[in-house]
Write an enzyme that holds these catalytic residues in place. Structure first.
Site, PDB file in Angstrom:
ATOM      1  N   SER A   1      45.116  41.249  44.756  1.00 25.16           N
ATOM      2  CA  SER A   1      44.474  40.264  45.631  1.00 25.16           C
ATOM      3  C   SER A   1      42.959  40.455  45.627  1.00 25.16           C
ATOM      4  CB  SER A   1      45.012  40.407  47.058  1.00 25.16           C
ATOM      5  OG  SER A   1      44.297  39.578  47.938  1.00 25.16           O
TER       6      SER A   1
ATOM      7  N   PHE B   1      35.389  31.635  44.108  1.00 23.81           N
ATOM      8  CA  PHE B   1      36.607  32.314  43.679  1.00 23.81           C
ATOM      9  C   PHE B   1      37.528  31.356  42.948  1.00 23.81           C
ATOM     10  CE2 PHE B   1      35.629  34.691  47.769  1.00 23.81           C
ATOM     11  CZ  PHE B   1      34.778  35.553  47.110  1.00 23.81           C
TER      12      PHE B   1
ATOM     13  N   TRP C   1      41.658  39.160  42.398  1.00 21.53           N
ATOM     14  CA  TRP C   1      41.724  37.689  42.378  1.00 21.53           C
ATOM     15  C   TRP C   1      40.443  37.095  42.954  1.00 21.53           C
ATOM     16  CZ3 TRP C   1      41.355  34.084  46.270  1.00 21.53           C
ATOM     17  CH2 TRP C   1      41.751  32.780  45.973  1.00 21.53           C
ATOM     18  N   HIS C   2      39.874  37.787  43.953  1.00 17.47           N
ATOM     19  CA  HIS C   2      38.690  37.235  44.618  1.00 17.47           C
ATOM     20  C   HIS C   2      37.462  37.243  43.721  1.00 17.47           C
ATOM     21  CE1 HIS C   2      41.087  37.530  48.291  1.00 17.47           C
ATOM     22  NE2 HIS C   2      40.216  36.710  48.844  1.00 17.47           N
ATOM     23  N   GLY C   3      37.348  38.179  42.820  1.00 16.18           N
ATOM     24  CA  GLY C   3      36.153  38.172  41.992  1.00 16.18           C
ATOM     25  C   GLY C   3      36.148  39.294  40.972  1.00 16.18           C
TER      26      GLY C   3
END
Length: 485
Positions: free
Chosen positions: A323, A485, A326-328
């Protein structure tokens, strides 16, 4: 096109009027109109990435049909791998290529003192790619797992993927929830439309009054962190916590409200996360659609909590690290995910992660002292983790934390002239969170606030909100954090 821009204020009424008062006799034409409007909405950022959206949509639509009609399990799995592989390939190429290239070059330099000349790509990240990729993946996963049958209408499926209120920053929808709404006729409901407008208004307030003004203080402090005392750095971290909440939950409110104007109900994405009593509860209330996506399509397939405590701990760390990534494409996001995994561990180990399911102080005006302390501790842990989320690098984050823990932590942060406007913003935050607290058992804070008041008083309340929004609006339209994102 941003929700908080003049162009969107012109775009939305035009689409709304055409949808309900010109093309209201045909579901097919209504869906085509929304699909055309969604592609126009997306093209306002960069029309060159429309092909990527269209290709991803066709890929998942076609893969879904092939998975469903394949006679053997071998071919079902083959089509699933093709769809997932290409989707994640595009996502990885556009979002993570430079990150892995730089990380590999750094590793070679640190380990072997070998300087590599790695080509990097100077390309823009297609906005919303993380969100519409996950829409498509959930669709093919659900078909593969025989939870749904594929759509046989390409227009309806395309609208499910690209519906403009959710296209660039979610909520991450499921086919089981949104596709049936796309497929059935919709009729204008005045009270529903008014409800949507109220949620849009509250979202605008969160974004323009809370997030954008807290951002001024947070950006000043984070961008010049070597210059400030520990107390000012702590103030900067707290301001960022309010900025990202106002920004992302404000966007989600506007997305849900806009969708409701057209007769759609999107998945709820926020449920007052800063009133959580532990980290497990926080993650049931923050970015709910992403948390549930990872739970359904990663945590459970890995085995979830079945197979003993060691496996549960491993799976928990996996979903939080993924997770974060996934954000960056930055190690700061991975550490942020890892920290949240550590924070939730006591609840996992003592099996209390399902303890606080109901709203805090439900049916009461005030929380107990115990609940108040629990909320303060949870908020403090969350703010600490946000430092990694906001910092430019791990070095920056560690220096920032070291600065907070210095002897200057107890100095007056407002002796810096540029930080004095924070006093006004803090004064704004108090009534804002009072409203959030009063409305915490509803879908959004002002859903039922003043609903029984005489019309004149109720409209006066809305007029005051518009006045405050106008008074605190920045001279330039600001983007939403989650668009990156």
């Amino acid at each position: 096109m941003l929700f908080n821009s003049l162009s969107f204020a012109i775009f939305l009424p035009i689409v709304f009027a055409l949808y309900w008062f010109v093309f209201n006799r045909s579901l097919k034409v209504q869906n085509l109109l929304l699909l055309f409007a969604s592609y126009y909405f997306y093209s306002c950022w960069d029309w060159r990435f429309l092909f990527l959206l269209a290709f991803s949509t066709f890929l998942d639509y076609y893969s879904g049909l092939k998975i469903h009609h394949s006679q053997s399990q071998k071919w079902r799995k083959t089509w699933l791998i093709i769809s997932v592989g290409i989707n994640l390939g595009f996502l990885g190429f556009f979002k993570y290529y430079n990150f892995f290239a730089h990380s590999f070059a750094d590793m070679m330099m640190a380990g072997f003192h070998y300087k590599m000349n790695i080509a990097t790509l100077n390309v823009l990240l297609p906005i919303g790619i993380s969100f519409y990729t996950f829409h498509g993946l959930s669709y093919v996963f659900d078909i593969y797992n025989r939870k749904i049958e594929p759509s046989t209408n390409f227009v309806q499926y395309s609208l499910f993927v690209s519906f403009f209120p959710l296209l660039v920053a979610g909520p991450i929808e499921r086919a089981t929830h949104l596709l049936p709404q796309v497929e059935k006729p919709r009729h204008f409901d005045y009270s529903r439309a008014v409800d949507g407008l109220r949620q849009i208004l509250w979202g605008l307030f969160k974004k323009i009054v809370i997030a954008d003004n807290c951002a001024q203080i947070a950006n000043t402090i984070f961008n010049n962190s070597d210059h400030y005392s520990g107390s000012a750095l702590a103030l900067g971290a707290i301001m960022f916590a309010f900025q990202i909440y106002g920004d992302f939950s404000g966007y989600s409110d506007m997305a849900l409200g806009t969708a409701r104007l057209f007769g759609f109900e999107l998945l709820r994405n926020f449920a007052y996360p800063y009133f959580s009593r532990d980290i497990a509860e926080f993650w049931r209330r923050w970015h709910i659609s992403l948390s549930s996506w990872f739970k359904d399509y990663l945590y459970f397939p890995l085995g979830g909590s079945r197979g003993g405590m060691l496996k549960t701990v491993r799976n928990t760390f996996v979903i939080f690290l993924v997770s974060g990534f996934w954000h960056g494409a930055n190690w700061t996001f991975v550490v942020w995910g890892g920290l949240n995994a550590l924070f939730i561990m006591p609840s996992v180990l003592f099996k209390t992660n399902r303890k606080n399911l109901e709203t805090v102080a439900q049916g009461k005006v005030f929380p107990t002292i115990r609940e108040l302390l629990q909320m303060i501790i949870t908020f403090t842990l969350t703010v600490f983790a946000w430092i990694f989320f906001r910092a430019e690098s791990l070095t920056h984050a560690f220096k920032y934390i070291k600065g907070i823990l210095s002897k200057t932590l107890f100095q007056n942060p407002f002796h810096y002239g540029e930080l004095r406007p924070a006093i006004l913003y803090i004064a704004l935050l108090i009534p804002f969170f009072f409203m959030e607290w009063l409305g915490r058992e509803n879908r959004y804070a002002i859903e039922k606030f003043g609903i029984k008041w005489p019309r004149m008083i109720r409209w006066s309340f809305y007029a005051i909100m518009f006045f405050i929004i106008g008074m605190y609006m920045q001279t330039e339209v600001t983007e939403f954090i989650y668009f990156q994102f």
